[in-house]
Design an enzyme around this catalytic site. Sequence first.
Site, PDB file in Angstrom:
ATOM      1  CD  GLU A  65     -18.192  43.274 -25.785  1.00  0.00           C
ATOM      2  OE1 GLU A  65     -18.974  42.435 -26.243  1.00  0.00           O
ATOM      3  OE2 GLU A  65     -17.134  43.597 -26.354  1.00  0.00           O
ATOM      4  CD  GLU A 109     -13.540  41.051 -25.506  1.00  0.00           C
ATOM      5  OE1 GLU A 109     -14.010  40.941 -26.666  1.00  0.00           O
ATOM      6  OE2 GLU A 109     -14.197  40.726 -24.500  1.00  0.00           O
TER       7      GLU A 109
HETATM    8  C1  LIG Z   1     -19.377  43.004 -31.531  1.00  0.00           C
HETATM    9  O1  LIG Z   1     -18.033  42.945 -31.150  1.00  0.00           O
HETATM   10  C2  LIG Z   1     -17.886  42.964 -29.759  1.00  0.00           C
HETATM   11  O2  LIG Z   1     -17.139  44.063 -29.351  1.00  0.00           O
HETATM   12  C3  LIG Z   1     -17.255  41.727 -29.256  1.00  0.00           C
HETATM   13  C4  LIG Z   1     -16.427  40.828 -29.894  1.00  0.00           C
HETATM   14  N1  LIG Z   1     -16.174  39.858 -28.973  1.00  0.00           N
HETATM   15  C5  LIG Z   1     -16.848  40.166 -27.831  1.00  0.00           C
HETATM   16  N2  LIG Z   1     -17.464  41.321 -28.015  1.00  0.00           N
HETATM   17  C6  LIG Z   1     -16.937  39.313 -26.605  1.00  0.00           C
HETATM   18  O3  LIG Z   1     -16.556  40.045 -25.450  1.00  0.00           O
HETATM   19  C7  LIG Z   1     -16.131  38.038 -26.765  1.00  0.00           C
HETATM   20  O4  LIG Z   1     -16.664  37.099 -25.852  1.00  0.00           O
HETATM   21  C8  LIG Z   1     -16.167  37.573 -28.225  1.00  0.00           C
HETATM   22  O5  LIG Z   1     -15.585  36.293 -28.367  1.00  0.00           O
HETATM   23  C9  LIG Z   1     -15.411  38.602 -29.076  1.00  0.00           C
HETATM   24  C10 LIG Z   1     -15.233  38.192 -30.536  1.00  0.00           C
HETATM   25  O6  LIG Z   1     -16.469  38.170 -31.163  1.00  0.00           O
END
Ligand SMILES: CO[C@H](O)c1c[n+]2c([nH]1)[C@H](O)[C@@H](O)[C@H](O)[C@H]2CO
Length: 451
Positions: free
Chosen positions: A170, A355
């Site tokens: 990300e 995810e």
């Molecule tokens: C803004 O949402 C993102 O796609 C996103 C959500 N999340 C993420 N990225 C991250 O990759 C994880 O480390 C977070 O724990 C998880 C939950 O918040």
Amino acid sequence: MAVTTTPRRFPEGFLWGAATAAHQIEGSPMADGAGPSIWTRFAHTPGMTVNGDTGDVACDHYNRWKEDVALMASLGLKAYRFSVSWSRILPEGTGRVNQKGLDFYSRLVDELLSKGIEPLLTLYHWDLPAALDDRGGWLNRDIADWFAEYGSVMYRALDGRVKKWVTLNEPWVVTDGGYLHGALAPGHRSKYETPIASHNLMRAHGAAVKAYREIGKHEIGLVVNIEPKYAATESAADLAATKRAHAYMNEQYLDPAILGHYPPELKNEIFGDAWPEWADEDYALIKQKLDFIGINYYTRSVTQATDSYPLKAGAVRQKLGTYTETGWEVFPQGLTDLLVWAKDRYGNIPTYITENGAAFFDPAVAEEGRVRDPLRMGYLKKHLTAIRDAIDQGCDIRGYMVWSLLDNLEWSLGYSKRFGIVHVNYGTQERTPKDSARWYSKAIASHGASI
Ligand SMILES: CO[C@H](O)c1c[n+]2c([nH]1)[C@H](O)[C@@H](O)[C@H](O)[C@H]2CO
């Protein structure tokens, strides 16, 4: 097209797994010669995280890794997506390798393989070595070489046992959170730094893929978070805002990585004079053949024009919407729409949902050892059905990693939000599979037919 509810099997070989990240579960950030990361520093800076929560203990996975792999096996997982803490491997970020850090991940991979669980390894999930941040971090163009050096150490050590590699998790969150809005480490707030950090992340991604092509013999990809943007009204202002928001989150990273250019809105409508002119060799470095892409999906955004800086776009809360504890609307149709969009724009590259999950308020562990989490079960069911619909529309979706295996450190939100399909008692470190874990196990065993 409505999300259908007919339970249907997934393709043969569909990879069912769960995901975590080093800083969120491991604890012991400085053990065995590791160096500090920017998250070690950020979380220990007063006011940066809810309740001052840190990753000092987290889920104590650094010590409980064997028990956790046994837990994954008991749930019938076929894959496990995890990240490596760069500063465990290279405490100064470059140069000296910390063999004990490397040994931890080597043992973890061997244990996964011994249980028939395929490792998906993310090189960077936000925890930059603090020593590199001291040298400019993602603002320093040299970081492309630093990241390729780190990746090469990992490729030489683990490639073959690890056959699916991810460079970055990300880049959008890294820059929007860490350089524009300051909510995440390293906590900067600069419209001028943001494009530079973003571009260097993508240069580093390209350099790591190039290095992999010289060392590795398997697959490497990029993981992005994307979120469908739907205009709140048909007004010109809202339509333009939606286009900006879409370019800024959804096109900003896959476009240069796959198409070799950035969406024009970034310079023309968002960053303006803060958007540098990049050299052609940068674009050539960034655009490397990918074996797969990873998509992290959580929610959608009904978007309107606002005075937000610098995007001038924001989400409209839906009166009839269902929202998670992190304020994200439950909207599975958005996943189908997004997967079809990505297929059409980027040419149906093999894709993993790397995810997907939700934080809901979970009750305590009941006497009989159950954690009832029907809302999370419903969320997973709806999103897996949405993926099945995308597959029916021709999308080449190869697997699904639920976020997350364990309740864990939700970055600046600390331990206040629980995403796990397995409950963690942070006082005793006891793990208790929630109802959603039991449900997910059945889904895996039936190749999705029980969904
Ligand atoms: C803004 O949402 C993102 O796609 C996103 C959500 N999340 C993420 N990225 C991250 O990759 C994880 O480390 C977070 O724990 C998880 C939950 O918040």
